[in-house]
Design an enzyme around this catalytic site. Structure first.
Site, short mmCIF file in Angstrom:
data_model
loop_
_atom_site.label_atom_id
_atom_site.label_comp_id
_atom_site.label_asym_id
_atom_site.label_seq_id
_atom_site.Cartn_x
_atom_site.Cartn_y
_atom_site.Cartn_z
N SER A 144 0.82 -1.20 0.00
CA SER A 144 0.00 0.00 0.00
C SER A 144 0.86 1.26 0.00
O SER A 144 1.60 1.51 -0.94
CB SER A 144 -0.97 -0.02 1.18
OG SER A 144 -1.93 1.01 1.07
N ASP A 287 -3.41 6.52 -3.17
CA ASP A 287 -2.17 5.96 -2.67
C ASP A 287 -1.68 4.89 -3.65
O ASP A 287 -2.36 4.60 -4.65
CB ASP A 287 -2.33 5.44 -1.23
CG ASP A 287 -3.14 4.17 -1.14
OD1 ASP A 287 -3.90 3.87 -2.07
OD2 ASP A 287 -3.02 3.46 -0.12
N ASP A 289 -1.49 1.66 -4.08
CA ASP A 289 -2.32 0.53 -4.53
C ASP A 289 -3.77 0.95 -4.76
O ASP A 289 -4.64 0.10 -4.98
CB ASP A 289 -2.23 -0.65 -3.58
CG ASP A 289 -2.86 -0.41 -2.22
OD1 ASP A 289 -2.91 0.77 -1.80
OD2 ASP A 289 -3.32 -1.37 -1.59
N ASP A 291 -6.22 1.99 -3.02
CA ASP A 291 -7.37 1.67 -2.16
C ASP A 291 -7.75 2.85 -1.27
O ASP A 291 -8.79 2.82 -0.63
CB ASP A 291 -7.13 0.41 -1.33
CG ASP A 291 -6.01 0.52 -0.31
OD1 ASP A 291 -5.25 1.51 -0.37
OD2 ASP A 291 -5.88 -0.39 0.53
#
Length: 546
Positions: A144, A287, A289, A291
């Protein structure tokens, strides 16, 4: 000195490490370094395994991925899910492609039907695909918004829901029984899943209902969300989008930011500069990734980023405004976490909806309506800029669908001659000024974090900003909020203060989440906000001493 037991473990690990690079790296480590790397294994935190790319059981490496995947397969088989479908995805971090393929190959060798997504994808694509395909599980290789030196391993089970502690404990127990990494069978897997990726984009675009024009400044912060978000924007009819070019292509080194986290100071500077330059209506950062979604707005004093709580209030109220009053509203659920603002609860009550508070993390938020027969969750958020705006499709935070809904909100406001600041003022007048912030204290490891909490439990403050304190220790709770956290709260008729202190589930930090609520009464918002901020600053100074 390294203990004899540790020496044996190190020797065995190196001898069976399938990656010559990490085997050689471990062979060159000092005894002290080996003690640190082998003292404990990576464990499942708030969002899976995360750790530095390095050899040994306390890092992210090929051996850890192979043994963890073998353990996931064992747990699935123990639950009678042999041969079922499992989705495997990955982001664009260092070694993510290799780790995802290794995980897919282990699952295939164990007899599972594996869908290895053909390209780097946002994490919510995996959550969506597991749910859409009714797969037994999903694995996403991602860290992440962690530093570029990290990687991670996120696990979803049935319904595309993140695993909870009991399942994580089963997997960790199975890891302890796993064969040596080089003895775990692997089978060749072909990539695929293109149609599922297309289904995700179509579904995320359909979050938008209005068609008012909106100008967007956008950055994916060198992550995997850029092309997916742009495809989704176009499908949603959002075509006036200006991107931060130097941050658009995936780059695992994240060269233009010190940390690839939209919440970090400086991370969105380029985005806000672009927003001002093109006179955008809204600025959006994902961000790495994709999510999580951060939102920036223009103000009389220049552009600024909204907090996760502010975005949560706005989206929660916007979604509930579109729910039919009466029986439908009565069966509607919104949720946030114990460390998030209390305002969503007030918003839900005003609309007649049901509000649920959960532990930190979407593995809990995704289950907020589990024990509420006949009720359905329509929105959930956490203060760390995570928003779930379409729970029927993605039971996890999803930055891309959240971005689409933000654009929808901005467009509706423009049509009515209103701004985000107008909305925030209106919510404050209805429900009181809510001022939030968080203080992070870096720690060396989990042991130091536990020591900080232990000291605070032994000698908690008796007052917060002059208000008497009530201490609630969630570690002694036998309810759904049982966790290693302390809630300190106090106040009077006009002002309430609240601090939640807990160890981070993803990083070596102890975090203090602060909220001050100030009743506006018949006074003006400026005065109420100034007083709330004064009290908040006192609480920040206190938290920095812990």
């Amino acid at each position: 000195m390294t203990s004899s037991g540790t020496k044996t473990t190190v020797q065995e690990w190196i001898a069976h490490d399938p990656d010559p690079q990490t085997a050689a790296e471990l062979s060159e480590c000092s005894p002290e370094e080996l003690d640190e790397r082998f003292a404990r294994s990576l464990t499942f935190g708030t969002a899976g395994l995360r750790g530095p790319l390095r050899g040994g059981p306390n890092g992210m490496n090929l051996a850890v991925v192979l043994r963890t995947t073998w353990a996931v397969a064992k747990v699935l088989k123990d639950r009678g899910m042999d041969g079922s479908q499992v989705v495997v995805g990955r982001d664009a971090r260092h070694r993510s492609d290799e780790f995802a393929r290794a995980a897919a190959e282990v699952l295939a060798a164990e007899g599972f039907e594996v869908v290895l997504l053909l390209a780097a994808v946002p994490t919510p694509v995996v959550a969506f695909t597991v749910r859409h395909m009714h797969a037994a599980a999903g694995i996403q290789i991602t860290a992440s918004h962690n530093p570029p030196t990290d990687n991670g391993y996120k696990v979803y089970f049935e319904g595309g829901l993140q695993i909870v502690g009991s399942t994580a404990a089963e997997i960790e127990a199975a890891i302890a029984e796993a064969p040596f990494a080089d003895e775990i069978p692997r089978a060749v897997v072909e990539t695929g899943g293109m149609s599922e990726i297309a289904h995700y984009v179509e579904r995320a675009a359909n979050v938008r209902r209005a068609k008012a024009p909106v100008r967007v400044a956008f950055t994916p912060l060198h992550g995997v969300g850029g092309e997916y978000a742009m495809d989704t924007f176009v499908r949603a009819g959002i075509t006036d989008v200006h991107v931060v070019e130097k941050q658009f292509a995936p780059d695992p080194d994240f060269p233009t930011v010190s940390l690839p986290n939209p919440e970090e100071p400086g991370a969105t500077d380029a985005l806000l500069e672009l927003a001002a330059e093109v006179e955008a209506d809204v600025a959006i950062a994902l961000d790495p990734d994709a999510d999580r979604c951060a939102v920036g707005i223009p103000t009389p004093d220049g552009w600024r980023m909204l907090s996760g709580d502010e975005t949560g209030w706005l989206l929660g109220d916007f979604i509930l405004e579109q729910v039919e009053p009466g029986e439908v509203m009565d069966s509607t659920v919104v949720a946030s976490t114990v460390v998030s603002s209390r305002m969503l609860a007030a918003i839900a009550a005003a609309h007649g909806a049901h509000y649920v508070e959960t532990l930190t993390g979407f593995k809990w938020l995704s289950r907020a309506d589990d024990d509420l027969p006949g009720k359905t969750m329509v929105y959930a958020y956490e203060e760390a800029i995570g928003h779930c705006v379409d729970p029927a499709a993605v039971r996890d935070k999803d930055g891309i669908s959240a971005a689409v809904l933000v654009c929808d909100l901005i467009g509706v406001l423009k049509e009515h001659g209103r701004t985000v600041l107008d909305c925030l003022d209106e919510l404050a007048r209805r429900h009181g000024v809510h001022t939030t912030t968080a203080v992070s204290r870096p720690v060396a490891d989990a042991d130091e974090a536990a020591a900080v909490l232990a000291r605070l439990r032994d000698t908690p403050p008796d007052r917060l900003a002059g208000y008497e304190v009530t201490v609630t220790d969630l570690s002694t709770s036998d309810g759904p909020l049982q966790s290693d956290a302390l809630i300190l709260a106090g106040g009077d008729a006009e002002t309430s203060v609240r601090m939640v202190v807990r160890p981070s589930g993803t990083e070596p930090k102890v975090k203090s989440y602060i909220e001050v609520r100030r009743d506006c009464g018949n006074g003006d918002l400026q005065t109420a906000r100034a007083e709330a901020q004064r009290v908040r600053d006192e609480l920040v100074a206190l938290a920095e001493q812990w």
